[in-house]
Structures are given as structure tokens and as C-alpha cells.
Design a protein around this motif. Sequence first.
Motif: not given
Length: 438
Positions: A180-204
Motif C-alpha cells: 500500500n505504501i509503495v503504491k501510494l508513493v508512486g501515485m502521489r510523489w514525483q521523483f527521478q532517481t532511485l535515491g530520491e525514491y528511497n528518500a520518500i520511502l524511508s519516511l515510512y
Amino acid sequence: MVAKISIGSSLYGAISYNGEKINEAKGRILGSNKVVIPPDGHVDVARMVEDFKSFMPKMGRTKKPVLHISLNPHPDDRLTDQDFEILAREYLDKLGFGEQPWVMYKHEDIDRHHIHIVTVNVNEQGKRLNQAFLFRRSKKITSELEEKYNLHKAQRERVSPDTPITKLDPAGDIKRQVANIVKLVGMRWQFQTLGEYNAILSLYNIRCEATDGKVNGREYHGLVYFATNDAGETIANPFKASRLGKFASRSAVENKFERSATRINLKPSRRIISSVINDSSGKDDFIAKLREKGIDILIRENNDGRIYGVTFIDHNTHTVLNGSRLGREFSANVFERWFNGDGQKPQITMPNQSNVPNRTQSTSQTQSGGTASSNSSSNHQNNQASQQTSSYSTDFDQPSLPGLDLFQLGPGFDAEQEAMNREMERRKRKKKRRGPHL
């Protein structure tokens, strides 16, 4: 009761996943068909796989012969092991898989007990079983079972862009939460690299890693997701992207990178961060004031404490940005020097109001074309007065960056006149195409 069906190619993977739950005393086997259940309750994955294969053809065209089904009753339904087994057997019979090899597992790792069924969708002759409208038939069967046994009606949880994102709870269903978290992050957030993707995932409390390699001579490129605690330590077995859903796959995430590149607007984040830098006295003050403005910062340091990466997470625009993407003034080296070096703060300059040309003055000069030279002195005096009482001062409440001139007003421009000119040109071209009227 909610039924979830996954169709895959790895029989070993499905049995291994459920076997680990049983061997860790987080569940037990309730029943099986054509598969031997170990008397001691310990699952021998290899032995079970061989039992399945003995009822499957050696060669077949079906690329995904494995069905992994979970049956999830409503939390208010308190069912015994016998109740679960009766429901599962009737469900399989109605679905057309009752005579297939299958194993039924009960999972007790979360408060909401549920069952998993591993079976195959090919018969002994290698022919695939009927899978037409499989999910629709499954939904009809669960509704019938709810009516027959007076169960509460349960609906599958729907995830929408407005669904709140909450930090992973180790006591809950970890796989469901990660998905659910991965799906919602992909729907709601904008990012351009795996590092940026992990930055928002790390909050959860989630981490994602890329996996590359070869299996049987074939290259594979995928993603693996890890559930972590607040210290970043892994707390459960990792999940392959394929077990979470297509939205978590590497191709889906890389496509998200490409889409984000066309959607991200750097200016709002850059202005807020610039303002906070100018108002901050040091690291802690900077982080606190950023958070007040709705921006988190992720600072990455090596073992020696040197900053080698800075990422900003802007909750206002739902954008994740590496510092270097914002400009050199926001790079890791700049913050290393400010926080750990000579204390030199990044130089973020504010635009000078006196350097901004007055729109009225520019428009007047453009329209006159320089022919009214006798009035230039009076025009100059009027423009000076208008500059002093200008309402543009609100544009400079936010800082700009050197060389970008974010708030500089361009030369005089009359939008209505320009629109009229374009319309006249369009009519002329249209008239030429049609020819003269007779």
C-alpha cells in the motif's frame, strides 16, 4: 470474505513463502490434496515441490502454472480451523480446482487470521484448466459463501490518491502495508532517481534496492523492498516487486522517473529552501525551520561524518529533489562546508528591486517607438515615481538564485494587441488558401 489470486511461474517460491511461516510457528497446515503433509508439521519445501510435480506434465506450454490464493474473512468473523477448511474446500470446488493438487495453510502472524492455498492450473495431461472470468467467478463464490454461512460481508481495501500514508507498523500485516505504501508513493510523489525514491520511502520505514544478475543464462533486472525500523534495520524478509504488484516493478518505477522529469517544477521548493537558508543560524535551526515550511531534508554521511548527499522532500508539492538538482548552491559540498567546515553559509542572493524594469515604462517606450523624444524627460520623472509606489514588492518576499532572475519582468508586452495581431495574420492566411471571392 476477500479472495486474492496471484498467478505465477514459481511453485518453489509459493511453497517456500508459506513453509517459512509454518516453520517459524506463525501458522500451520490445515489440509492438502495429493500432497503429503509431514507428520511433524515441519515443511520440507523440496519434498512438497516433488509431490506437485508428480501430478504435473514434464513438459507443458503454460508459462504460469501456479495459483496462490489467500482467503481473508472479515475481522469480526471468528472461525475455527475446521471452519476455515470447510470454506476453502468449498471455494476450490466451486472454482474448479477441487481435484487439483493443493496445500492449505493458515497464517497466524497477524491478528486477522487467514488462509493461503497453493495449487496448479494444469492437469496431468498438461492442459490448462478453465480460467475464463476467474476473478469474477471468485468474487461470486465468496459472496455465496458469506450468505450460506452468515459471514460478514468483506470488501477489498481500495487505495486512492487521497488515502493517508502511514508509517509501517511491525505488528501488522507487513506485506500488505509495504504494498500500500509503495503504491501510494508512486501515485502521489514525483521523483527521478532511485535515491530520491528511497528518500520518500524511508519516511515510512521502507527501503528499495535494485537487483541485477543472471539466472540460467538469462539476465534479470528487478527491485526488492525491505521493511525497516526507525533505525533503518531490516525487520522482515524482503519482498520481490512481483509479490507486491506491477506498480512496484522496476519498469513501472523507471517509467515514473521519466514522467516526473516533465512534471517537476523546481521553483517553489527552491524559493522556500533559499528563504530558510538565509534565515537559519546553523544545521539544527535550518532543519527545524525547513520542517515548519513543510520540507524534510535527508542528509547522507559517510563513516567519518562527511556529508556526501542531500535530498529535500517537499510535502507541499509532493516532490523529492536531490540538492544538486536544485543548483550548485544546494549541493552536498556546500552543506558540508556550512555544517562541518568553516561555517560558511550558502550565498543565496535576493533580487534587487531597483534592477527590475517598470512594466509601464517599457510599454510606453515600445509603443512610442522613440518618436516622442520631447516628452522623454517627463516620462522619466513619472516612471521614477511609479517605481517608488510599485506594487511589485510582494514578488520579492521569496528569494531568487544568482543568474536565474526568477522575478525579472521582461520588456513591454501588450497581450491584447499581440492576440489581435495573431488573429489578423490567421485570417490573411485563411483568405489566401481559399482564394478571392467571386
